[in-house]
Design an enzyme around this catalytic site. Sequence first.
Site, short mmCIF file in Angstrom:
data_model
loop_
_atom_site.label_atom_id
_atom_site.label_comp_id
_atom_site.label_asym_id
_atom_site.label_seq_id
_atom_site.Cartn_x
_atom_site.Cartn_y
_atom_site.Cartn_z
N HIS A 55 0.86 -1.20 0.00
CA HIS A 55 0.00 0.00 0.00
C HIS A 55 0.89 1.24 0.00
CE1 HIS A 55 -2.91 3.01 1.21
NE2 HIS A 55 -3.86 2.14 0.89
N GLU A 62 -3.91 2.09 -7.30
CA GLU A 62 -4.31 3.17 -6.40
C GLU A 62 -3.41 4.39 -6.60
OE1 GLU A 62 -6.54 1.71 -2.74
OE2 GLU A 62 -4.43 1.51 -2.27
C1 PEP Z 1 -7.18 3.07 0.52
O1 PEP Z 1 -7.40 2.81 1.69
O2 PEP Z 1 -6.31 2.47 -0.10
C2 PEP Z 1 -7.96 4.12 -0.12
C3 PEP Z 1 -8.03 4.13 -1.42
O3 PEP Z 1 -8.58 5.04 0.70
P1 PEP Z 1 -9.76 6.07 0.28
O4 PEP Z 1 -10.87 5.24 -0.31
O5 PEP Z 1 -10.14 6.71 1.55
O6 PEP Z 1 -9.22 7.01 -0.74
#
Ligand code: PEP
Length: 235
Positions: free
Chosen positions: A103, A152
């Site tokens: 992450h 992400e």
């Molecule tokens: C995450 O926890 O990886 C995330 C994408 O958080 P959020 O949805 O709050 O942006």
Amino acid sequence: MARTTPFYIIGNWKSNKTVESAVQWFQDMQTLWRKEPLDVSGVIIILCPSTLHLTTLTSLVKLFTLPLQFGAQDISPNLSGAFTGDVSGEMLASLVDYTLIGHSERRKYHAENESELQKKVDQAAKAGIEPVYCVQSAEMTIPQNCKIVAYEPVWAIGTGKAETAENAGQVAGQLKSRHPQLSTIIYGGSVTHENVVSYVQTAALDGVLPGGASLDAQKFYELIRQVTQAIRAPT
Ligand code: PEP
């Protein structure tokens, strides 16, 4: 949109919730579910709470018969031994089926590099835990033995500014062509019950990873409901 493969919803609680508020979330979810159970066939729902809560919550999920599976937010790169603070694959194996690895918050605040992340993936494999490997762009290295990847973009995490489904779908397409071993690409970054349908409607995406939107049981339930409806909607 009819799908032939499951759609993943992976809630990431990060460093949020005390034991009491975690249990309250489950009680709230149980109340919502009993009032209106959702048909979750074709959907895999995974919750990643703090490791601290896993023992309590895995018992509660059985008691309440909620259709939730569990994931860890991280895994040690080592099997066991003198690694203070680490939680190893063999410790997690009876509690979770999945673990996040790489992450962006762990890469940033714990300086996790690719060789360490590869060790974590290897430990997950040894423990029979499926890694959900997080990348922030299509160009990043992905260990060979990963099947599930979460795209992400850092700028979209926790900002309320989600990547468009079209762009996320394009990145998913690039990831799939660069890494043919990947079976599942999910998108994370400010996903909510209000925008989740656009990701369900994007064929290249196999799921979503909401952080903030998983913290409130009502909002998470609503997000699940939107997904269950959208995957059955005619195209
Ligand atoms: C995450 O926890 O990886 C995330 C994408 O958080 P959020 O949805 O709050 O942006």
